[in-house]
Design a protein around this motif. Structure first.
Motif, PDB file in Angstrom:
ATOM      1  N   HIS A  49     187.425  63.431  29.345  1.00 54.93           N
ATOM      2  CA  HIS A  49     186.470  63.699  29.372  1.00 54.93           C
ATOM      3  C   HIS A  49     186.710  65.201  30.276  1.00 54.93           C
ATOM      4  CE1 HIS A  49     182.530  64.880  31.506  1.00 54.93           C
ATOM      5  NE2 HIS A  49     182.872  64.789  30.262  1.00 54.93           N
ATOM      6  N   THR A  74     169.462  81.401  25.765  1.00 52.39           N
ATOM      7  CA  THR A  74     169.191  80.579  26.038  1.00 52.39           C
ATOM      8  C   THR A  74     168.724  78.892  25.350  1.00 52.39           C
ATOM      9  OG1 THR A  74     167.661  81.076  27.738  1.00 52.39           O
ATOM     10  CG2 THR A  74     166.289  79.148  26.502  1.00 52.39           C
ATOM     11  N   LEU A 149     182.078  81.554  37.437  1.00 49.89           N
ATOM     12  CA  LEU A 149     182.819  79.647  37.179  1.00 49.89           C
ATOM     13  C   LEU A 149     182.371  79.763  36.231  1.00 49.89           C
ATOM     14  CD1 LEU A 149     185.303  78.231  37.016  1.00 49.89           C
ATOM     15  CD2 LEU A 149     183.914  76.971  38.544  1.00 49.89           C
ATOM     16  N   GLU A 150     180.863  79.809  36.234  1.00 49.54           N
ATOM     17  CA  GLU A 150     179.935  78.580  35.503  1.00 49.54           C
ATOM     18  C   GLU A 150     179.504  79.749  33.878  1.00 49.54           C
ATOM     19  OE1 GLU A 150     179.278  75.295  36.118  1.00 49.54           O
ATOM     20  OE2 GLU A 150     177.802  75.689  37.925  1.00 49.54           O
ATOM     21  N   ASP A 152     177.257  80.249  31.380  1.00 46.47           N
ATOM     22  CA  ASP A 152     176.063  79.771  31.454  1.00 46.47           C
ATOM     23  C   ASP A 152     176.009  79.145  30.754  1.00 46.47           C
ATOM     24  OD1 ASP A 152     174.033  81.720  28.904  1.00 46.47           O
ATOM     25  OD2 ASP A 152     174.213  82.221  31.002  1.00 46.47           O
ATOM     26  N   PRO A 153     174.865  78.030  32.511  1.00 42.81           N
ATOM     27  CA  PRO A 153     175.637  76.200  31.599  1.00 42.81           C
ATOM     28  C   PRO A 153     175.070  75.806  30.294  1.00 42.81           C
ATOM     29  CG  PRO A 153     172.718  77.306  32.412  1.00 42.81           C
ATOM     30  CD  PRO A 153     174.160  78.341  32.829  1.00 42.81           C
TER      31      PRO A 153
ATOM     32  N   PRO B  13     189.655  73.838  41.746  1.00 42.11           N
ATOM     33  CA  PRO B  13     188.093  74.479  42.379  1.00 42.11           C
ATOM     34  C   PRO B  13     187.594  73.388  42.996  1.00 42.11           C
ATOM     35  CG  PRO B  13     187.618  73.064  39.617  1.00 42.11           C
ATOM     36  CD  PRO B  13     189.251  73.426  40.057  1.00 42.11           C
ATOM     37  N   ASP B  17     182.349  75.852  43.894  1.00 44.16           N
ATOM     38  CA  ASP B  17     182.684  77.000  42.906  1.00 44.16           C
ATOM     39  C   ASP B  17     181.596  76.999  41.883  1.00 44.16           C
ATOM     40  OD1 ASP B  17     185.254  78.402  44.258  1.00 44.16           O
ATOM     41  OD2 ASP B  17     186.026  76.800  43.423  1.00 44.16           O
ATOM     42  N   PHE B  18     180.901  75.537  42.094  1.00 46.11           N
ATOM     43  CA  PHE B  18     179.900  75.397  41.036  1.00 46.11           C
ATOM     44  C   PHE B  18     178.619  75.574  41.529  1.00 46.11           C
ATOM     45  CE2 PHE B  18     183.554  72.483  39.915  1.00 46.11           C
ATOM     46  CZ  PHE B  18     183.317  72.893  38.712  1.00 46.11           C
ATOM     47  N   THR B  19     177.675  76.816  40.652  1.00 47.50           N
ATOM     48  CA  THR B  19     176.886  77.495  41.114  1.00 47.50           C
ATOM     49  C   THR B  19     175.330  77.019  40.413  1.00 47.50           C
ATOM     50  OG1 THR B  19     177.424  79.438  39.845  1.00 47.50           O
ATOM     51  CG2 THR B  19     178.045  79.803  42.403  1.00 47.50           C
ATOM     52  N   SER B  20     175.933  76.763  39.034  1.00 42.51           N
ATOM     53  CA  SER B  20     174.569  76.220  38.158  1.00 42.51           C
ATOM     54  C   SER B  20     173.421  75.166  38.876  1.00 42.51           C
ATOM     55  CB  SER B  20     175.214  75.503  37.197  1.00 42.51           C
ATOM     56  OG  SER B  20     173.369  75.256  35.923  1.00 42.51           O
ATOM     57  N   LEU B  22     171.445  73.724  37.395  1.00 47.05           N
ATOM     58  CA  LEU B  22     170.972  72.306  37.097  1.00 47.05           C
ATOM     59  C   LEU B  22     172.303  71.459  37.281  1.00 47.05           C
ATOM     60  CD1 LEU B  22     171.150  73.932  33.516  1.00 47.05           C
ATOM     61  CD2 LEU B  22     169.245  73.758  34.932  1.00 47.05           C
ATOM     62  N   ARG B  23     173.151  70.741  37.849  1.00 48.48           N
ATOM     63  CA  ARG B  23     173.811  70.057  37.907  1.00 48.48           C
ATOM     64  C   ARG B  23     173.466  70.201  39.493  1.00 48.48           C
ATOM     65  NH1 ARG B  23     179.360  71.076  35.124  1.00 48.48           N
ATOM     66  NH2 ARG B  23     179.809  73.263  34.807  1.00 48.48           N
ATOM     67  N   LEU B  91     177.332  63.246  32.598  1.00 49.38           N
ATOM     68  CA  LEU B  91     178.624  63.993  33.667  1.00 49.38           C
ATOM     69  C   LEU B  91     179.004  65.280  33.920  1.00 49.38           C
ATOM     70  CD1 LEU B  91     181.017  61.707  31.547  1.00 49.38           C
ATOM     71  CD2 LEU B  91     180.043  60.930  33.579  1.00 49.38           C
ATOM     72  N   TRP B  92     178.598  66.035  33.132  1.00 48.39           N
ATOM     73  CA  TRP B  92     178.120  67.512  33.473  1.00 48.39           C
ATOM     74  C   TRP B  92     177.931  67.680  34.263  1.00 48.39           C
ATOM     75  CZ3 TRP B  92     174.527  71.095  33.615  1.00 48.39           C
ATOM     76  CH2 TRP B  92     174.646  72.421  33.987  1.00 48.39           C
ATOM     77  N   TYR B  95     179.624  66.780  37.416  1.00 47.87           N
ATOM     78  CA  TYR B  95     180.761  67.170  36.820  1.00 47.87           C
ATOM     79  C   TYR B  95     181.295  67.566  38.816  1.00 47.87           C
ATOM     80  CZ  TYR B  95     185.145  68.961  35.337  1.00 47.87           C
ATOM     81  OH  TYR B  95     186.768  69.280  35.411  1.00 47.87           O
ATOM     82  N   LEU B  98     183.644  65.425  40.881  1.00 53.03           N
ATOM     83  CA  LEU B  98     185.372  65.284  40.379  1.00 53.03           C
ATOM     84  C   LEU B  98     185.529  65.901  41.881  1.00 53.03           C
ATOM     85  CD1 LEU B  98     186.631  63.895  39.460  1.00 53.03           C
ATOM     86  CD2 LEU B  98     187.059  65.544  37.382  1.00 53.03           C
ATOM     87  N   GLU B 194     172.262  79.113  41.637  1.00 51.92           N
ATOM     88  CA  GLU B 194     172.024  80.134  40.301  1.00 51.92           C
ATOM     89  C   GLU B 194     171.680  79.855  39.209  1.00 51.92           C
ATOM     90  OE1 GLU B 194     175.347  82.712  37.526  1.00 51.92           O
ATOM     91  OE2 GLU B 194     176.265  81.926  39.253  1.00 51.92           O
ATOM     92  N   GLY B 196     170.863  79.858  35.085  1.00 54.85           N
ATOM     93  CA  GLY B 196     171.378  80.329  33.820  1.00 54.85           C
ATOM     94  C   GLY B 196     170.585  80.501  33.000  1.00 54.85           C
ATOM     95  N   ALA B 197     170.987  79.871  31.689  1.00 56.29           N
ATOM     96  CA  ALA B 197     170.272  80.244  30.506  1.00 56.29           C
ATOM     97  C   ALA B 197     168.844  79.406  29.726  1.00 56.29           C
ATOM     98  CB  ALA B 197     170.970  80.101  29.499  1.00 56.29           C
ATOM     99  N   LEU B 198     169.737  77.750  30.468  1.00 57.86           N
ATOM    100  CA  LEU B 198     168.457  76.829  30.625  1.00 57.86           C
ATOM    101  C   LEU B 198     167.908  76.607  31.812  1.00 57.86           C
ATOM    102  CD1 LEU B 198     170.396  74.206  28.201  1.00 57.86           C
ATOM    103  CD2 LEU B 198     168.358  75.967  27.886  1.00 57.86           C
TER     104      LEU B 198
END
Lengths: 154, 393
Positions: A49, A74, A149-150, A152-153, B13, B17-20, B22-23, B91-92, B95, B98, B194, B196-198
């Motif tokens: 994973h 989207t 880095l990301e 689109d989520p 990373p 570094d993780f900017t969304s 949504l996380r 988990l996404w 993430y 980690l 940030e 994103g699309a969703l």
């Protein structure tokens, strides 16, 4: 506040004891080779994973962010979540790895066709949603140029 | 030299570094709530199934309702399947954790962080293991050398324990996140800004949709009205005489000759005295018809009409008192469950039959010819086929 921390402490101790009981069950009922196999599968799931699926999701999201017009991003992200999880779920059926030649009632569907049907429906939904968005926003969408880095989520 | 080498290595990373956005705990807690509920259902129904298969039952497993095990085990596999998209999204969302750095230098903080990370590692390893081995078991794919049932059972306890510890550790954040707005950023990492699309709501709705599709695509193995849309179900629910089989006569090394003219069903009472019936003898006794499901531990089930002799009638004829635990012995020569225990309350249940016919036809060899046990509320592996003797324990 003391009540809250008491609840949490009690939960923590309970969870620990339940886990220890499970570890005892795991270690006491099988031989070394079986335990080694279980350990490999326990660790392997995390490695696959965290090292493979998560990276693939990041990579595909980044590619989608660069290639897809903005109106499609989207719906495509939503479609990716659905298809990604359904496809992972479908691997044992698609591969028919458990099929037995003396039992025609097990794995008795055309799973490739079924999976393809889901793909077609989801892709069609993504396309329709993208076209509707294009019509309402009146824009055609320019490629995204972000380099973070990301992207689109997913 | 150092800089040259580091430029060749893939950079690891960091959390930042993780900017969304949504996380976020707001997303993780909402998905985690449903993931926790599905794990809870899996655990409870799993305990029921494990107990139902135990030979030793201090409190007898009930013989009613006749459809009980079909529902609990169907629910077990359905909620486990539903958990797969939920776990992937959960988990996404977490993430970046980690790559969280250790608070080097502060011993107490290191101990707390280290312990928490160990509990998370156990939870993730256990959670992935449970869903993966459960999924593969439904498709009867066993690419490992451990024994499925004891391992799946033991790791279930480990996983639920780690989940309870995780909830204890995160309780204040969970409470804030679930009572607050989904867009709330109080507990977010500083870099998670940030868009994103969703949107967050969009991701959650998508997750619920993926979960629903996963269930609809597979649940037809046990829910009859979903059979035509469950394109990924491991069983269509059809088979010889309208019922699927799990273990064939060939696999169990049972032949038609063994159930032929020389076959008798022997009921051995408490004094060791056997009363024997040929298949012809059994057909002369009062025949009963019951509609009962075969409900397999792998989650599939199918209802059918079984005709044969009520087991209690045979026990009365052989002088076996009510409430007696029995041993059911099969002709099968390979695999487990060739000898199973039937508790007294099942032996005495009106619906418990020594079946000779299935859906109006003589049992086919794969369904257990010449005679098989069919009892209410009982795991399929314990519905002994190719019966040869019934013995008082």
């Amino acid at each position: 506040m003391a009540g809250v921390s008491l609840t949490r402490s009690a939960l923590g101790v309970l969870g620990f004891l339940v886990g220890v009981y499970g570890a005892y069950l795991l270690l006491s009922r099988q031989d070394f080779d079986q335990l080694l196999s279980a350990a490999i599968w326990l660790a392997g799931g995390v490695v696959v994973h965290d090292g493979l699926i998560a990276l693939a999701a990041l990579g595909l999201a980044a590619i989608g962010a660069r290639l897809l017009p903005s109106v499609a991003r989207t719906p495509a992200a939503a479609g990716f979540v659905v298809l990604g999880s359904i496809t992972i779920l479908a691997i044992p059926m698609l591969g028919r790895f458990g099929a037995k030649d003396d039992n025609a009632t097990l794995l008795d569907r055309n799973y490739g066709l079924g999976w393809l049907g889901i793909v077609v429906l989801v892709v069609a939904a993504v396309l329709v949603a993208s076209l509707l968005r294009a019509r309402t926003s009146g824009e055609t969408g320019a490629p995204d140029t972000r380099t973070d880095l990301e992207g689109d989520p997913s | 030299m150092t800089s040259k080498r580091s430029s060749l290595v893939v950079p690891v990373p960091s959390e930042g570094d993780f900017t969304s956005r949504l996380r976020s705990p707001a997303v993780a807690a909402r998905v985690g709530l449903w993931l926790g509920i599905s794990f809870g259902i899996c655990f409870l129904t799993g305990l029921i199934s494990h107990y139902a298969q135990n030979g030793n039952q201090p409190i007898p497993f009930p013989a009613t309702p006749f459809w009980g095990y079909r529902v609990t085990q169907g629910l077990h596999v359905i909620s486990g399947t539903a958990a797969i998209p939920l776990l992937l999204v959960k988990l996404w969302a977490v993430y970046p954790k980690l790559f969280q750095s250790m608070p080097w230098g502060d011993v107490r903080a290191m101990a707390v962080t280290g312990l928490e990370r160990i509990s998370i590692a156990v939870l993730v390893a256990g959670g992935v293991f449970m869903l993966l081995t459960g999924l593969l078991n439904t498709a009867q794919w066993y690419p490992w050398s451990f024994s499925f049932r004891p391992t799946h059972y033991a790791v279930a306890w480990v996983t639920i324990g780690a989940l309870v510890v995780h909830i204890a550790v995160k309780l204040p954040i969970i409470r804030d996140a679930l009572t607050g707005d989904v867009e709330d950023t109080t507990h977010d990492r500083p870099s998670a800004v940030e868009t994103g699309a969703l949107s967050r709501r969009g991701l959650l709705r998508t997750t619920w949709a993926a979960t629903g599709i996963a269930v609809l695509a597979t649940a037809g193995s046990t829910v009859p009205f979903l059979r035509n849309i469950s394109v990924l179900a491991v069983r269509t629910g059809d088979g010889p005489q309208g019922v699927p089989i799990n273990r064939s006569a060939r696999a169990a090394q049972v032949t038609m000759e063994e159930g032929g003219a020389g076959w008798t069903l022997d009921v051995v009472n408490g004094e060791g005295v056997a009363t024997s019936w040929s298949r012809g003898d059994l057909e002369q006794l009062t025949q009963r018809t019951e509609t009962l499901p075969i409900a397999c531990v792998e989650g599939w089930s199918a209802s059918a009409e079984w005709t044969g002799v009520r087991l209690r009638d045979l026990l009365d004829a052989a002088g076996v008192p009510t409430g007696t635990d029995l041993r059911m012995v099969s002709l099968q020569k390979r695999y487990a469950f060739g000898v199973t225990e039937l508790q007294g309350n099942f032996a005495d249940a009106d619906k418990t039959l020594i079946a000779l016919k299935l859906n109006g036809e003589d049992l086919s060899l794969d369904h257990g010819y010449p005679a098989r046990l069919i009892a209410p509320n009982r795991p399929g592996v314990l519905q002994t086929k190719w019966l040869t003797s019934v013995e008082v324990i």
